[in-house]
Design a protein around this motif. Structure first.
Motif, mmCIF file in Angstrom:
data_model
loop_
_atom_site.group_PDB
_atom_site.id
_atom_site.type_symbol
_atom_site.label_atom_id
_atom_site.label_comp_id
_atom_site.label_asym_id
_atom_site.label_seq_id
_atom_site.Cartn_x
_atom_site.Cartn_y
_atom_site.Cartn_z
ATOM 1 N N GLU A 142 11.804 0.803 4.847
ATOM 2 C CA GLU A 142 10.517 0.251 4.424
ATOM 3 C C GLU A 142 9.575 1.330 3.903
ATOM 4 O O GLU A 142 8.780 1.081 2.995
ATOM 5 C CB GLU A 142 9.856 -0.486 5.594
ATOM 6 C CG GLU A 142 10.616 -1.722 6.067
ATOM 7 C CD GLU A 142 10.022 -2.303 7.339
ATOM 8 O OE1 GLU A 142 9.048 -1.720 7.863
ATOM 9 O OE2 GLU A 142 10.525 -3.339 7.811
ATOM 10 N N LYS A 143 9.673 2.541 4.471
ATOM 11 C CA LYS A 143 8.741 3.615 4.124
ATOM 12 C C LYS A 143 9.416 4.753 3.368
ATOM 13 O O LYS A 143 8.954 5.896 3.404
ATOM 14 C CB LYS A 143 8.082 4.158 5.389
ATOM 15 C CG LYS A 143 7.218 3.137 6.114
ATOM 16 C CD LYS A 143 6.504 3.761 7.315
ATOM 17 C CE LYS A 143 5.588 2.756 7.986
ATOM 18 N NZ LYS A 143 4.844 3.350 9.128
ATOM 19 N N ARG A 144 10.479 4.443 2.664
ATOM 20 C CA ARG A 144 11.207 5.499 1.966
ATOM 21 C C ARG A 144 10.329 6.187 0.911
ATOM 22 O O ARG A 144 10.437 7.403 0.700
ATOM 23 C CB ARG A 144 12.473 4.939 1.323
ATOM 24 C CG ARG A 144 12.242 3.862 0.279
ATOM 25 C CD ARG A 144 13.501 3.079 -0.030
ATOM 26 N NE ARG A 144 14.575 3.962 -0.444
ATOM 27 C CZ ARG A 144 15.820 3.540 -0.642
ATOM 28 N NH1 ARG A 144 16.141 2.285 -0.422
ATOM 29 N NH2 ARG A 144 16.748 4.379 -1.042
ATOM 30 N N LYS A 145 9.443 5.426 0.274
ATOM 31 C CA LYS A 145 8.553 6.014 -0.721
ATOM 32 C C LYS A 145 7.572 6.976 -0.052
ATOM 33 O O LYS A 145 7.342 8.094 -0.547
ATOM 34 C CB LYS A 145 7.789 4.918 -1.461
ATOM 35 C CG LYS A 145 6.876 5.452 -2.559
ATOM 36 C CD LYS A 145 6.176 4.318 -3.288
ATOM 37 C CE LYS A 145 5.251 4.869 -4.370
ATOM 38 N NZ LYS A 145 4.524 3.775 -5.074
ATOM 39 N N GLU A 146 6.988 6.538 1.093
ATOM 40 C CA GLU A 146 6.046 7.397 1.816
ATOM 41 C C GLU A 146 6.724 8.670 2.318
ATOM 42 O O GLU A 146 6.139 9.767 2.280
ATOM 43 C CB GLU A 146 5.432 6.641 2.987
ATOM 44 C CG GLU A 146 4.474 5.533 2.600
ATOM 45 C CD GLU A 146 5.173 4.203 2.341
ATOM 46 O OE1 GLU A 146 6.399 4.231 2.078
ATOM 47 O OE2 GLU A 146 4.507 3.159 2.396
#
Length: 270
Positions: A142-146
């Motif tokens: 879910e937070k791969r971009k962050e």
């Protein structure tokens, strides 16, 4: 005497030839030329070349260390224990290039062509682990971009005063343990079943509404018919039916209840 002189000349030529070199640098690279003395000479840096280039034949044994200055992709594989004690496997890929004109610094201060292995790899891996191990396993995807942005910011700061430019860094190919994968599949299957049931419910509701409207229509039609079926109208219809049967070539005997003058009796049943 002449023969000995010729042998001496040939020998000197061979000695000089064995000490000559011709360093070259391919396209996309920069070369660090250095003297590598065998018997005499101080050695050290002789110059830099930007490929494609050739240093030329030199009497001293000059060597070149070439470093690729073009953007290169450096993939790293991870298997990290997350906050909920599940091992999540993934890859982190970083694209890095070397600043043009910095070959001397790269070789003398950052291990030359081995700069990534010697200077960047382990700090980068530590940054990735730090930004993942405090997350729940489901949050990694879910937070791969962050995660990518946080690691990219840190590695850029780390390399700020160096000859290296970080172009990008991304998290990819995330793999969960089998227990997580099966749980997700089960959840998706249950959601699909619920969606299917909801759809069936809506269909049944619409069917019920259609049947109600049909019943209302029938009731209205019966109400209209009942209000228009008078005795005289029914007698008229009965006589017409009797005439049609009488003119039929297949009729035998027809029995019709009749009243006075042979007119069918129509009574309202109370």
């Amino acid at each position: 005497m002449k023969k000995n002189f010729l042998l001496i000349i040939i020998g000197c030529f061979l000695i000089i030839s064995s000490g000559c070199t011709n360093p070259s640098t391919p396209a996309g690279h920069e070369g660090y030329v250095k003297e590598n003395p065998r018997v005499w000479g101080k050695g050290g840096f002789r110059g830099a070349m930007k490929g494609p280039a050739n240093y030329g034949v030199s009497l001293w044994r000059n060597e070149v260390e070439n470093v690729d200055m073009r953007p290169q992709t450096y993939p790293e594989s991870f298997k990290i224990l997350t906050k909920d004690e599940l091992n999540v496997s993934f890859r982190f890929q970083t694209i890095i290039k070397v600043k043009p004109g910095t070959i001397k610094t790269v070789v003398e201060e950052f291990a030359g062509k081995d700069f990534y292995q010697r200077y960047i790899k382990e700090p980068l891996r530590s940054m990735v682990r730090k930004n993942v191990q405090n997350l729940e396993s489901r949050e990694v995807k879910e937070k791969r971009k962050e995660i990518s942005e946080a690691v990219l910011k840190e590695i850029k700061e780390y390399l700020k005063e160096t000859p290296f430019i970080v172009i990008s860094g991304v998290v990819g190919n995330i793999d969960y343990p089998d227990v997580v994968t099966k749980a997700v599949e089960k959840k998706l299957a249950a959601k699909q079943l619920l969606d299917e049931k909801a759809t069936q419910k809506e269909i049944a509701k619409k069917d019920a509404e259609i049947r109600i409207e049909e019943a209302r229509g029938i009731a209205e039609a019966q109400k209209i018919i009942n209000s228009t079926l008078t005795k005289n109208y029914l007698q008229h219809e009965a006589i017409n039916a009797q005439l049609k049967m009488a003119s039929s070539p297949n009729h035998t005997t027809v029995y019709i209840p009749s009243g006075a003058n042979g007119i069918p009796i129509v009574e309202t049943i109370k």
